[in-house]
Each structure stands twice: as C-alpha cells, then as structure tokens.
Design an enzyme around this catalytic site. Structure first.
Site, PDB file in Angstrom:
ATOM      1  N   TYR A 249     -11.808   7.759   5.235  1.00 22.47           N
ATOM      2  CA  TYR A 249     -11.072   6.539   4.913  1.00 22.47           C
ATOM      3  C   TYR A 249     -11.528   5.373   5.788  1.00 22.47           C
ATOM      4  O   TYR A 249     -11.788   4.269   5.305  1.00 22.47           O
ATOM      5  CB  TYR A 249      -9.567   6.743   5.119  1.00 22.47           C
ATOM      6  CG  TYR A 249      -8.832   7.423   3.983  1.00 22.47           C
ATOM      7  CD1 TYR A 249      -9.489   8.202   3.037  1.00 22.47           C
ATOM      8  CD2 TYR A 249      -7.453   7.304   3.872  1.00 22.47           C
ATOM      9  CE1 TYR A 249      -8.799   8.834   2.016  1.00 22.47           C
ATOM     10  CE2 TYR A 249      -6.752   7.926   2.853  1.00 22.47           C
ATOM     11  CZ  TYR A 249      -7.426   8.691   1.931  1.00 22.47           C
ATOM     12  OH  TYR A 249      -6.723   9.306   0.926  1.00 22.47           O
TER      13      TYR A 249
ATOM     14  N   HIS B  74       1.269   5.209  -2.186  1.00 22.82           N
ATOM     15  CA  HIS B  74       0.711   6.170  -3.134  1.00 22.82           C
ATOM     16  C   HIS B  74       1.775   7.188  -3.527  1.00 22.82           C
ATOM     17  O   HIS B  74       2.650   7.530  -2.725  1.00 22.82           O
ATOM     18  CB  HIS B  74      -0.476   6.925  -2.524  1.00 22.82           C
ATOM     19  CG  HIS B  74      -1.613   6.064  -2.086  1.00 22.82           C
ATOM     20  ND1 HIS B  74      -2.350   5.312  -2.972  1.00 22.82           N
ATOM     21  CD2 HIS B  74      -2.153   5.839  -0.851  1.00 22.82           C
ATOM     22  CE1 HIS B  74      -3.301   4.663  -2.301  1.00 22.82           C
ATOM     23  NE2 HIS B  74      -3.187   4.961  -1.017  1.00 22.82           N
TER      24      HIS B  74
ATOM     25  N   HIS C 224       0.835  -1.201   0.000  1.00 20.57           N
ATOM     26  CA  HIS C 224       0.000   0.000   0.000  1.00 20.57           C
ATOM     27  C   HIS C 224       0.870   1.252   0.000  1.00 20.57           C
ATOM     28  O   HIS C 224       1.312   1.729   1.037  1.00 20.57           O
ATOM     29  CB  HIS C 224      -0.908  -0.008   1.242  1.00 20.57           C
ATOM     30  CG  HIS C 224      -1.956   1.062   1.257  1.00 20.57           C
ATOM     31  ND1 HIS C 224      -2.971   1.085   2.189  1.00 20.57           N
ATOM     32  CD2 HIS C 224      -2.168   2.144   0.474  1.00 20.57           C
ATOM     33  CE1 HIS C 224      -3.738   2.134   1.988  1.00 20.57           C
ATOM     34  NE2 HIS C 224      -3.264   2.788   0.941  1.00 20.57           N
TER      35      HIS C 224
ATOM     36  N   HIS D  98      -5.879   0.076   5.806  1.00 18.08           N
ATOM     37  CA  HIS D  98      -5.928   0.735   7.111  1.00 18.08           C
ATOM     38  C   HIS D  98      -6.361  -0.226   8.210  1.00 18.08           C
ATOM     39  O   HIS D  98      -7.130   0.121   9.106  1.00 18.08           O
ATOM     40  CB  HIS D  98      -6.847   1.960   7.062  1.00 18.08           C
ATOM     41  CG  HIS D  98      -6.679   2.768   5.809  1.00 18.08           C
ATOM     42  ND1 HIS D  98      -7.694   2.934   4.889  1.00 18.08           N
ATOM     43  CD2 HIS D  98      -5.603   3.403   5.283  1.00 18.08           C
ATOM     44  CE1 HIS D  98      -7.244   3.658   3.866  1.00 18.08           C
ATOM     45  NE2 HIS D  98      -5.976   3.954   4.087  1.00 18.08           N
TER      46      HIS D  98
ATOM     47  N   ARG E  62      -2.071   9.004  -5.847  1.00 14.05           N
ATOM     48  CA  ARG E  62      -2.504   9.486  -4.534  1.00 14.05           C
ATOM     49  C   ARG E  62      -4.001   9.269  -4.371  1.00 14.05           C
ATOM     50  O   ARG E  62      -4.798   9.732  -5.195  1.00 14.05           O
ATOM     51  CB  ARG E  62      -2.154  10.965  -4.386  1.00 14.05           C
ATOM     52  CG  ARG E  62      -2.438  11.551  -3.006  1.00 14.05           C
ATOM     53  CD  ARG E  62      -1.846  12.942  -2.884  1.00 14.05           C
ATOM     54  NE  ARG E  62      -2.554  13.899  -3.702  1.00 14.05           N
ATOM     55  CZ  ARG E  62      -3.529  14.698  -3.262  1.00 14.05           C
ATOM     56  NH1 ARG E  62      -3.915  14.638  -1.995  1.00 14.05           N
ATOM     57  NH2 ARG E  62      -4.108  15.556  -4.075  1.00 14.05           N
ATOM     58  N   ALA E  63      -4.391   8.587  -3.305  1.00 12.48           N
ATOM     59  CA  ALA E  63      -5.792   8.201  -3.137  1.00 12.48           C
ATOM     60  C   ALA E  63      -6.711   9.408  -2.972  1.00 12.48           C
ATOM     61  O   ALA E  63      -7.767   9.499  -3.608  1.00 12.48           O
ATOM     62  CB  ALA E  63      -5.933   7.259  -1.944  1.00 12.48           C
TER      63      ALA E  63
ATOM     64  N   GLU F  31       1.753   2.574   3.754  1.00 12.00           N
ATOM     65  CA  GLU F  31       1.231   3.820   3.179  1.00 12.00           C
ATOM     66  C   GLU F  31       2.156   4.990   3.514  1.00 12.00           C
ATOM     67  O   GLU F  31       1.710   6.110   3.767  1.00 12.00           O
ATOM     68  CB  GLU F  31      -0.202   4.099   3.651  1.00 12.00           C
ATOM     69  CG  GLU F  31      -0.980   5.016   2.731  1.00 12.00           C
ATOM     70  CD  GLU F  31      -2.418   5.232   3.174  1.00 12.00           C
ATOM     71  OE1 GLU F  31      -3.151   5.892   2.418  1.00 12.00           O
ATOM     72  OE2 GLU F  31      -2.815   4.742   4.241  1.00 12.00           O
TER      73      GLU F  31
END
Length: 340
Positions: free
Chosen positions: A194, A8, A6, A223, A71-72, A284
């Site tokens: 999120y 980004h 995970h 997460h 990028r989320a 992340e």
C-alpha cells in the site's frame, strides 16, 4: 459535518467471500464458462454487518459520512482475466450501492474498477459510467499496479491511461490511487505494498506533465501519501533537477492526500508539509489497523483525535473535515445537504 473520504466494506457478509472463492475455484476448470452468477445477501445481513461496525464507529467517533468502496485488498485484479474482474467488480459495486441505499445519510459510493494486468484501462470505462450515472457514485479506486506487486503495466502518466482519464474528467469524478492485494512475497499488502503504491504513484506524477494534458483531473493519494511527506525535500529536489515547476504548481492543483496516518507525529508532519487545501480527512476505519494503541489507549485508526489535537483554526478545520472533500468529490453536492 465531518466527511471521511476513505472507507471500505471490510465487514461484508460471508456470502461475498464464498462467491469469490467459487469464482476462483472455477478458474481451475478449463471447461467452465464464466458467468456472473448471483449473490444472495439480505438487507438484514447488510444492516447487521454495518450497524455493528462502520455505523457504530461513526457514532462513537463523531463522524457523519463515509465515502465507501469495496474492500481494497479484495479487488484482486491479478486473479483470472478481464471477465473475472468484471464480474467481481459488478458484484462488489452492486453491494456498495445497496449499503448506500440503506444508509443514504451515512455512506456515499465509490466504485471498484474491473482492471486486469495487460488489459487497457478503457475496459473500465463502462463500469465507471454505470456506477456514476445509475448508482450516483462519486469516484473510483484506481489501481496503479493490477499485477499485485510486480508493476507490469505502464506508469500512470503513460498515454495507456489517457482514455480513462478523459472519462474521469468528463464525469467530474476523482480517482483514489489505491493498490490491492500483494501477491509478491517481498511486500506485505497493507504495510508494504500500500505504502509503495502511494509513493510510486506520486513519483510517477513528478516525472511527467500529466496535468498539462488534464488540468482538471483529480487524484487522491491515501495513507497520508505514503512516504511522500517524510521525503518532501527529496521530491522537491528531484523535480528541480528534472526542470519541473515547483511541486505546488506542478502537482498540488490536482493531487490530494488523506489522513489515514495512525499516530500523532505522522499527522503532525503531514500538516506541516502538505498545504491544508490538499488534505482530506479519512480514517479507513475497520481497515488495515484495527487495534488499540497501548501508548494512548485509543484505536490507531481514530484519526479524528489526531486532527483535533492540531488545534487548527476554525476555517482550516472546516476545510479538512468537510470543505476539501466537497471540492474534490464535486458530486457530493447531490448527496449531502449544503454546508452550514
């Protein structure tokens, strides 16, 4: 090998954001004809953005490969229309491909999808295929709420999504269920929306029988699964009341969780509740939480420290750091040397 599932591209050169802002500004002009346009970023700019951030942290923290996507929060599926989303996704995915081409030993691509509220997910199939077949990407980020916090589209278990799932199964790629920016003032993007997205998606899956229709479909809930591990008893009980099978049979052949949980007690709970076979290492890093924890003196998102503190067996450690990612992201076998 340690695979971080995970990551980004949160450090992209400023030209990417300038492209996006122009795209948004053009939406205000009713006479403007939308075109993809061009993005001018040099290889040296990409190297500078990666070398001083993600690559530096990989080396410092002792990880090897990051499964990397745009990028989320920047996906912004609620902005503009389907053409807006397609052009933005094309640009972002092209940039991820360039990163992976420059650093093939360090990054493997996952794509952003051109989702738009109210537009069927079939609209995303062509871009998924392009990224998997032409760029060698190994998965996608699937937004369960393209509206940005207002949840206007059908739940993930609705047949609205089925044609897209058929393509995921055909290509043998998983989807990480990941919302984007919140435009609802009630929900902070990374701290509220999120976690809401992770939790809501899992609850949607409990209420239906999606994996009877798609027994090989694979989802990663990031997460740490949001609130799921903390309320595992609640979800077990709800599934029981709904006359569903035990969660291990109902969902855990198809649903996986990552370790983007930023304190030791949270990681401890995740590993006590969720089976080892369903946990993928992730950080992340350079993401939602970038600071140093004053209680430990370490970065919050240095999740490798938390996992190592668990004193797992060698076999379980290999599963979490590498084996589970290889199994879920089966196309990794074409990108990485075989495990030793």
């Amino acid at each position: 090998m340690i695979i971080d599932c995970h990551g980004h591209y949160t450090t992209a050169p400023k030209e990417l954001e300038a492209y996006r802002q122009k795209q948004i500004a053009d939406l205000k002009d009713p006479s403007h004809v939308a075109v993809k346009g061009t993005l001018s970023i040099s290889d040296d700019q990409i190297r500078e953005s990666i070398d001083k951030a993600q690559l530096k942290l990989q080396r410092e923290r002792g990880t090897d490969v990051t499964i990397f996507s745009p990028r989320a929060a920047g996906m912004g599926h609620h902005i503009g229309n389907a053409t807006t989303s397609l052009h933005w996704s094309l640009v972002c995915n092209d940039l991820i491909h360039r990163v992976c081409s420059l650093y093939p030993q360090n990054f493997v691509g996952v794509c952003q999808l051109p989702q738009t509220p109210g537009v069927p997910p079939t609209n995303c199939i062509a871009e998924l295929e392009r990224c998997v077949k032409e760029y060698g990407f190994i998965g996608c980020n699937l937004n369960p709420d393209p509206s940005g916090g207002y949840w206007k589209d059908p739940p993930l278990t609705d047949k609205w999504w089925y044609p897209f799932y058929e393509k995921l199964v055909e290509l043998d790629v998983p989807a990480m269920i990941h919302v984007s920016m919140s435009c609802n003032p009630n929900f902070h993007t990374t701290g509220g929306h999120y976690i809401n997205g992770d939790t809501a998606a899992f609850m949607q899956l409990i209420t239906a029988d999606l994996f009877k229709d798609f027994p090989s479909l694979k989802f990663v809930i990031p997460h740490g699964g949001g609130a799921v591990p903390y309320h595992w008893g609640r979800y077990r009980g709800i599934a029981q009341d709904l006359k569903k099978p035990l969660l291990k049979d109902h969902l855990l052949n198809n649903v996986f969780f990552d370790t983007c949980v930023y304190h030791q007690p949270g990681i401890d709970l995740l590993f006590k509740v969720i089976p080892i076979d369903n946990i993928l290492f992730a950080s992340e890093m350079v993401g939602a939480v970038r600071g140093i924890d004053p209680e430990t003196g370490n970065y919050y998102d240095d999740t490798k420290r938390y996992v190592e503190a668990l004193r797992l067996s060698d076999e379980d450690r290999r599963k979490v750091f590498e084996g589970n990612a290889r199994r879920v992201y089966s196309r990794l076998k074409t990108k990485l040397p075989a495990s030793r």
